[in-house]
Design an enzyme around this catalytic site. Structure first.
Site, mmCIF file in Angstrom:
data_model
loop_
_atom_site.group_PDB
_atom_site.id
_atom_site.type_symbol
_atom_site.label_atom_id
_atom_site.label_comp_id
_atom_site.label_asym_id
_atom_site.label_seq_id
_atom_site.Cartn_x
_atom_site.Cartn_y
_atom_site.Cartn_z
ATOM 1 N N PRO A 258 -6.474 -1.915 1.947
ATOM 2 C CA PRO A 258 -6.208 -1.062 0.777
ATOM 3 C C PRO A 258 -5.041 -1.505 -0.100
ATOM 4 O O PRO A 258 -4.917 -1.029 -1.217
ATOM 5 C CB PRO A 258 -5.897 0.299 1.401
ATOM 6 C CG PRO A 258 -5.384 -0.016 2.762
ATOM 7 C CD PRO A 258 -6.091 -1.263 3.210
ATOM 8 N N HIS B 79 0.839 -1.187 0.000
ATOM 9 C CA HIS B 79 0.000 0.000 0.000
ATOM 10 C C HIS B 79 0.875 1.238 0.000
ATOM 11 O O HIS B 79 1.103 1.855 -1.026
ATOM 12 C CB HIS B 79 -0.954 -0.034 1.208
ATOM 13 C CG HIS B 79 -1.877 1.151 1.284
ATOM 14 N ND1 HIS B 79 -2.179 1.767 2.477
ATOM 15 C CD2 HIS B 79 -2.536 1.812 0.325
ATOM 16 C CE1 HIS B 79 -2.995 2.772 2.226
ATOM 17 N NE2 HIS B 79 -3.241 2.815 0.940
ATOM 18 N N CYS C 151 -0.594 0.326 9.645
ATOM 19 C CA CYS C 151 -0.753 1.713 9.166
ATOM 20 C C CYS C 151 -2.158 1.948 8.627
ATOM 21 O O CYS C 151 -2.845 2.879 9.013
ATOM 22 C CB CYS C 151 0.263 2.034 8.082
ATOM 23 S SG CYS C 151 1.947 2.094 8.691
ATOM 24 N N HIS C 152 -2.594 1.067 7.679
ATOM 25 C CA HIS C 152 -3.897 1.293 7.071
ATOM 26 C C HIS C 152 -4.736 0.033 7.006
ATOM 27 O O HIS C 152 -5.673 -0.063 6.220
ATOM 28 C CB HIS C 152 -3.735 1.910 5.677
ATOM 29 C CG HIS C 152 -2.864 3.121 5.678
ATOM 30 N ND1 HIS C 152 -1.530 3.070 5.348
ATOM 31 C CD2 HIS C 152 -3.108 4.402 6.032
ATOM 32 C CE1 HIS C 152 -0.999 4.274 5.485
ATOM 33 N NE2 HIS C 152 -1.924 5.098 5.900
ATOM 34 N N GLY C 153 -4.339 -0.984 7.817
ATOM 35 C CA GLY C 153 -5.181 -2.158 7.973
ATOM 36 C C GLY C 153 -5.240 -3.103 6.796
ATOM 37 O O GLY C 153 -6.331 -3.504 6.374
#
Lengths: 287, 189, 428
Positions: free
Chosen positions: B168, B134, B153-155
Site C-alpha cells: 500500500p 504508508h 504493519c501493512h505489507g
C-alpha cells in the site's frame, strides 16, 4: 436621569482610581520585598514603547560577558543560536558558528559507550563555568555567582509610592539593568567608618543585599578592546553588559513592543468604532 | 405617576429601523466597519494559538547528526537517529546495487533510478529515512520479496534501493539531506 | 436561563426542526438577544460580561500553555523559560495568561464593589450573590495554584506559607498539611497536584458561572436606582443595547490589558519569581500576588496562628451572610447617603489593607493592620445592620422609566446637580 448620571460618574471615577491604586499595590509590595534599594535611572535604547536593542551595544556586551563575566557566571538558558535570532545582537550565522566552535562540548556516548568532546554547534547551550553549584561555591568563598540568563528581570529596585503609579504610564521596566549598571559602577574604596568590612568582601553601596559583596570589582578601564571605537571605560563596559543581560533575560523584547504598538492602535480604533456604534444604537433611546 | 407614554424601547427600535437615506447608509457603513474590526481581531487572536503548536525554535535548530561510516562493512546496515526518526545507512553489496540498477522503470510505482537515490561514486551507501511511506512504521531490513525492506504493519515491500515495489505504500523511502564530510564521516541534515 | 416569556421564532425548517428537539438557539436568543435589561444600566454593569470573556481568555491561553509546560520540580522553571524563549508566540501567550490573572481580579473587584454599592445582594438575589462569592473563592484557589507552577522562589515559598495555614487547625492540622503536600515539604508531588487542580478549577468556575447567570436571569438585573423592573418601558432588549455597550467597555478594558502585556508585562509580578525555587533559602520578604494582599494583611493582623487563619477565612465567609446583615429596605446607595459615605470608607479601608499586606509585619504596620481589620469586620457586622434601622434614605423614583425621563415627578428625582451632563454617557 441627571441623578443617575451623577452617581455613575462618581462610581466610575472612584472605581478607576481604586483600581489604579490596587494595581499599584502590587508593585509597591514587589519592590519593597526586593529591598529598600534605590538606583539611578539610566538611558536605555530599549526603554519606552518604541524601544529597540542597540545591536552594536549587545555585541559589545557579549564581548564583555565572554571575556570577563563568563569565567564565573553561567548563561544556562541561552544557546549559541540565540545570538543570531531577530531582535538580538545580530551576529551572522557564520559568526555564531565560529563562536560556538571555539567551545568544547561534552557529547556522547559514542558507539563504544564513551563520552567525547566536540566543538560546539548552534544548538548547544552556553557552557557553564562550573560543573555544579557546589563547585561554584567552593571556588568563590562560598558565594555562588548567579546565572545571568534572567538576572536583569530577577533584580529590581524600590520604587515606592507614588513613583510606581507613574511607572504605569512611563512604562518604566528597566529597574534590572539600572541595578546592574549601578552595581558594576558602584564599587567604592571609601568605606564609611561605621561599616566593618568582613574579610574577602568588597564595599558596594549599590548591592541589593547589604553593602558588602563577594564579587571583587570586575571591570577596569581599557581592560577590553572595543573594535568599534566606543569608549573603553568602566561606565561603558557596565552599560553594555547590562544591556546584553537585559536582552538575555527578555530576548523577545523588541518584537513584543513592536507588536504592542500595532495591537494598541488597532484596539483604540476598534474602541472608537464601537463607541460610535453604541451611540448610534442608543441614539433614540433615553437611558 | 407616569404622565406620558414611556414605552420608549419599542418606538426607539422602530425609529431606528425606519431611518433611511444618507443617514442610514452612514450608519450601515459604521456597523459593517465595526463588525469587520471584530472579525480581524478574532482572526489575529487565533493565529498565535495555532502557531504555538508548530515546531519551536529549539526543535528547528536541532543539530544535524554526524555518523562515522568507516565501520559499516559491505552488506551491513546501521540505524541512526535524526530529528527523532530512524535513518538507515546500508552499505550495499555490489550485487544489490546491480540488482537495483537492473530494474526497468515501468515496474516502479514511484519511478526513480538507483543513481538518483545514492551519491555517484559512493553508490554502495544508501541513506534513507527508515519510515514506511504508508503510515509511518519502521520497515525491517533484509526482508520482503525484493531483497530490500519489508514493512510488517501493512505489507509494503521495498527493493535494494528502498523503492516501493508492492503493497500500500505510495512512495519510495525518503532520502534525507546529507553530505559526506570525509571518507569516513557523514552528516545528515 | 431566562425569566421572561420566549419571543424566539425560528425562521426556517431546519431551525424549527432543531427547536423541537434541542432548543439551544431558543435558549441563546432568550438569554442574550431578547432578554430584557434595565434601560438605565451604567458602565459599572459591564464588568460581568468582561469577566466571562476573561475566563475564556484564561482557559484558552492556559490550555495552550499546558501543551508546553512540564509539571516537574526539575523541569518546570526551565519549561516556562522554554515557552518564553522558543515556543512560537510563547512569550505572548504566557504574558497574556499571567497578566490576565491580574486583569481578572481587577474586573472582579470592580464587579464586587458594584454589587456592594447598588445592593445587588439583597432579596431576591441572595443565591446569585452567594454563587458569586463561591466563584471568587474558586478564582483565588486557581490563581494561587497557578502562581506556584513556574516554580520560582515566590512560587515555592508562597505555596509553603499558604499550605502551612492549614497547620493551624487543631489536632489534625499537621496531617492535613502533609496530605496537601504529599510529602514533608512542598515538592514534586505538590507541584504535580497543583497543576492538575489548576487545570480543573477553571472549568468548575465556568460551571458555577452558568448557575450565576441562570440565577441572574431568574431575578433579572438590578440597576442604579435599585427599583425593580415594573413595566416593559423600564427595559431594553439585551441585543443590541447591552451587547454593544459591553463590547465597547470590553475593548477599552483590553486596551489597558494590552498596555500591561506588551509594555509592562512584569509590573504585577515579583522579580524573585525569576529565580528558580530553592528550598534552602527563603526570600527576604514573602508577599503574595497583589490581589491577595488585603487578606494577607488580615491574616497577619492577629498574633495567634489559628486566630489569624480563622479571621482571614472569616473575611470572605462574612460575604456569604451579607444579604442578611444588610437590613436596609432600600437597595441602591444612590438613595442611601449615609451608607454611600461608609461604602467609600470601606473601599479605602480595603485598599489600605492591601497596602499593609505588602509591608513587613512589624511595628506600626501591625497595629494599623489590626485597626483596619477591625473596621473591615465592623462594616459588615455592626454598621450594615444598624444603618438599615437608623439611616434616613432618600425617596425612590416610582420606576426606572421615571428616573430616566427625569420629569416623571419632582419628588421622585433627585436634588443632584446635572454636572454629569458632559459625560459621554448622556450623549448616548
Amino acid at each position: 436621569m441627571r441623578f443617575k448620571d451623577n452617581t455613575m460618574t462618581t462610581f466610575l471615577t472612584k472605581t478607576v482610581a481604586t483600581a489604579t491604586l490596587i494595581v499599584g499595590m502590587a508593585f509597591s509590595g514587589a519592590a519593597i520585598a526586593a529591598s529598600e534599594l534605590h538606583v539611578e535611572e539610566q538611558d536605555w535604547s530599549f526603554a519606552g514603547p518604541f524601544g529597540k536593542f542597540d545591536q552594536a551595544q549587545l555585541q559589545r556586551g557579549f564581548q564583555i560577558y565572554t571575556e570577563n563575566c563568563s569565567a564565573c557566571h553561567s548563561l544556562n538558558l541561552l544557546s549559541f543560536r540565540n545570538l543570531m535570532q531577530e531582535g538580538g545582537p545580530g551576529f551572522s550565522e557564520a559568526e555564531v558558528r565560529a563562536i560556538a566552535a571555539e567551545v568544547s562540548v561534552l557529547d556522547g556516548p559514542d558507539s563504544d559507550g564513551e563520552m567525547f568532546d566536540r566543538p560546539g554547534r548552534l544548538a548547544d547551550r552556553f557552557p557553564s563555568p562550573w560543573a555544579n553549584e557546589e563547585q561554584g561555591r567552593a571556588s568563590n568563598n562560598g558565594a555562588y555567582p548567579p546565572d545571568f540568563s534572567l538576572l536583569a528581570k530577577a533584580r529590581a529596585a524600590t520604587r515606592g509610592f507614588p513613583t510606581f503609579v507613574f511607572d504605569i504610564f512611563t512604562q518604566y521596566q528597566e529597574s534590572g539593568p539600572d541595578y546592574i549598571y549601578g552595581l558594576l559602577t558602584g564599587y567604592s574604596a571609601d568605606v564609611p567608618a561605621d561599616v566593618e568590612m568582613l574579610p574577602g568582601l568588597n564595599y558596594n553601596p549599590h548591592y541589593i543585599s547589604g553593602v558588602q559583596i563577594a564579587m571583587a570589582p570586575p571591570l577596569s578601564a581599557d581592560q577590553h578592546e572595543y573594535s568599534d571605537g566606543s569608549p573603553q571605560t568602566v561606565d561603558q563596559y557596565a552599560r553594555d553588559v547590562a544591556a546584553f543581560m537585559m536582552w538575555a533575560a527578555e530576548p523577545h523584547l523588541v518584537e513584543r513592543k513592536a507588536m504592542g504598538f500595532r495591537v494598541l492602535i488597532f484596539l483604540l480604533i476598534f474602541a472608537g468604532l464601537l463607541y460610535l456604534t453604541k451611540r448610534k444604537v442608543f441614539a433614540s433611546v433615553k437611558h | 405617576m407616569l404622565q406620558k407614554d414611556t414605552a420608549l424601547s419599542d418606538t426607539a427600535l422602530e425609529n431606528d429601523t425606519s431611518a433611511s437615506g444618507e443617514d442610514g447608509t452612514r450608519r450601515d457603513f459604521l456597523y459593517v466597519t465595526t463588525a469587520a474590526f471584530g472579525v480581524v481581531a478574532a482572526g489575529a487572536a487565533v493565529w498565535p494559538l495555532v502557531d504555538q503548536m508548530n515546531p519551536d525554535a529549539s526543535a528547528l535548530a536541532m543539530a544535524s547528526t554526524e555518523v562515522d561510516i568507516s565501520a559499516i562493512e559491505s552488506g551491513q546496515s546501521v540505524t541512526v537517529k535524526w530529528r527523532g526518526k530512524p535513518v538507515f545507512i546500508r552499505n550495499r553489496t555490489d550485487a544489490e546495487v546491480e540488482a537495483a540498477k537492473a530494474v526497468p522503470m515501468d515496474e516502479l510505482k514511484d519511478p526513480q533510478t538507483d543513481v538518483e537515490r545514492a551519491v555517484e561514486g559512493r553508490e554502495n551507501l544508501l541513506i534513507m529515512v527508515g519510515i514506511c511511506t504508508h503510515l509511518g512504521c519502521v520497515p525491517l531490513g533484509d526482508a520482503g520479496d525484493f531483497g530490500g525492506w519489508f514493512c510488517p504493519c501493512h505489507g509494503s515491500h521495498y527493493d535494494t534501493a528502498g523503492r516501493i515495489r508492492r503493497g500500500p505504500a505510495p512512495l519510495n523511502l525518503v532520502i534525507p539531506p546529507y553530505e559526506f564530510m570525509s571518507e569516513t564521516s557523514l552528516r545528515i541534515g | 436561563m431566562s425569566g421572561h416569556s420566549s419571543s424566539y421564532d425560528p425562521q426556517n425548517g431546519v431551525m424549527k426542526w432543531l427547536d423541537a428537539r434541542l432548543p439551544l438557539p431558543r435558549l441563546v436568543h432568550d438569554s442574550f438577544v431578547s432578554y430584557p435589561v434595565p434601560r438605565n444600566l451604567n458602565y459599572a454593569y459591564t464588568f460581568g460580561g468582561m469577566l466571562s470573556i476573561m475566563l475564556v481568555v484564561q482557559i484558552i491561553t492556559g490550555v495552550v500553555l499546558a501543551m508546553h509546560y512540564v509539571a516537574s520540580a526539575d523541569a518546570a522553571f526551565n519549561s516556562v523559560e522554554h515557552i518564553m524563549r522558543d515556543v512560537n508566540y510563547g512569550w505572548l501567550l504566557r504574558y497574556v495568561h499571567t497578566n490576565g490573572a491580574s486583569m481578572f481580579f481587577i474586573a472582579v473587584y470592580v464587579h464586587i464593589f458594584r454589587g456592594l454599592y447598588y445592593g445587588s445582594y439583597k432579596e431576591p438575589r441572595e443565591v446569585l450573590w452567594i454563587l458569586g462569592v463561591v466563584i471568587f473563592l474558586l478564582m483565588m484557589a486557581t490563581a494561587f495554584m497557578g502562581y506556584v507552577l513556574p516554580w520560582g522562589q515566590m512560587s515555592f515559598w508562597g505555596a509553603t506559607v499558604i499550605t502551612n495555614l492549614f497547620s493551624a487547625i487543631p489536632l489534625v492540622g499537621e496531617s492535613i498539611v502533609t496530605w496537601l503536600w504529599g510529602g514533608f515539604s512542598v515538592d514534586q508531588p505538590t507541584l504535580n497536584r497543583f497543576f492538575s487542580l489548576h487545570y480543573l478549577l477553571p472549568f468548575m468556575i465556568a460551571g458555577v458561572v452558568i448557575l450565576h447567570v441562570w440565577a441572574l436571569h431568574v431575578t433579572g438585573q438590578t440597576n442604579p436606582t435599585g427599583v425593580e423592573v415594573k413595566q416593559k418601558s423600564d427595559t431594553l432588549p439585551f441585543t443590541p443595547y447591552a451587547t454593544i455597550k459591553d463590547a465597547f467597555a470590553l475593548v477599552v478594558f483590553f486596551v489597558v490589558y494590552a498596555w500591561f502585556v506588551f509594555y509592562l508585562p512584569n509590573f504585577m509580578g515579583h522579580p524573585d519569581n525569576y529565580i528558580p525555587a530553592n528550598p534552602l533559602v527563603t526570600p527576604a520578604h514573602i508577599v503574595p500576588e497583589w490581589y491577595f494582599l488585603p487578606f494577607y494583611a488580615i491574616l497577619r493582623a492577629v498574633p495567634d496562628k489559628l486566630g489569624g487563619v480563622l479571621l482571614m477565612f472569616g473575611s470572605i465567609a462574612v460575604l456569604f451572610v451579607l444579604p442578611w446583615l444588610d437590613t436596609s429596605k432600600v437597595r441602591s446607595a444612590s438613595y442611601r447617603p449615609t451608607y454611600r459615605a461608609f461604602f467609600w470608607v470601606f473601599v479605602v479601608v480595603a485598599i489600605v489593607l492591601g497596602w499593609l499586606g505588602s509591608k513587613p509585619a512589624e511595628g506600626g504596620y501591625v497595629i494599623a493592620s489590626r485597626i483596619f481589620t477591625a473596621y473591615y469586620f465592623a462594616h459588615f457586622l455592626i454598621l450594615l445592620p444598624l444603618l438599615g434601622i437608623f439611616e434616613k434614605t432618600k425617596p425612590l423614583p416610582g420606576s426606572i422609566t421615571e428616573s430616566v425621563l427625569g420629569d416623571g415627578g419632582s419628588k421622585g428625582g433627585s436634588a443632584m446637580p446635572s454636572g454629569a451632563a458632559a459625560s459621554p454617557e448622556t450623549k448616548g
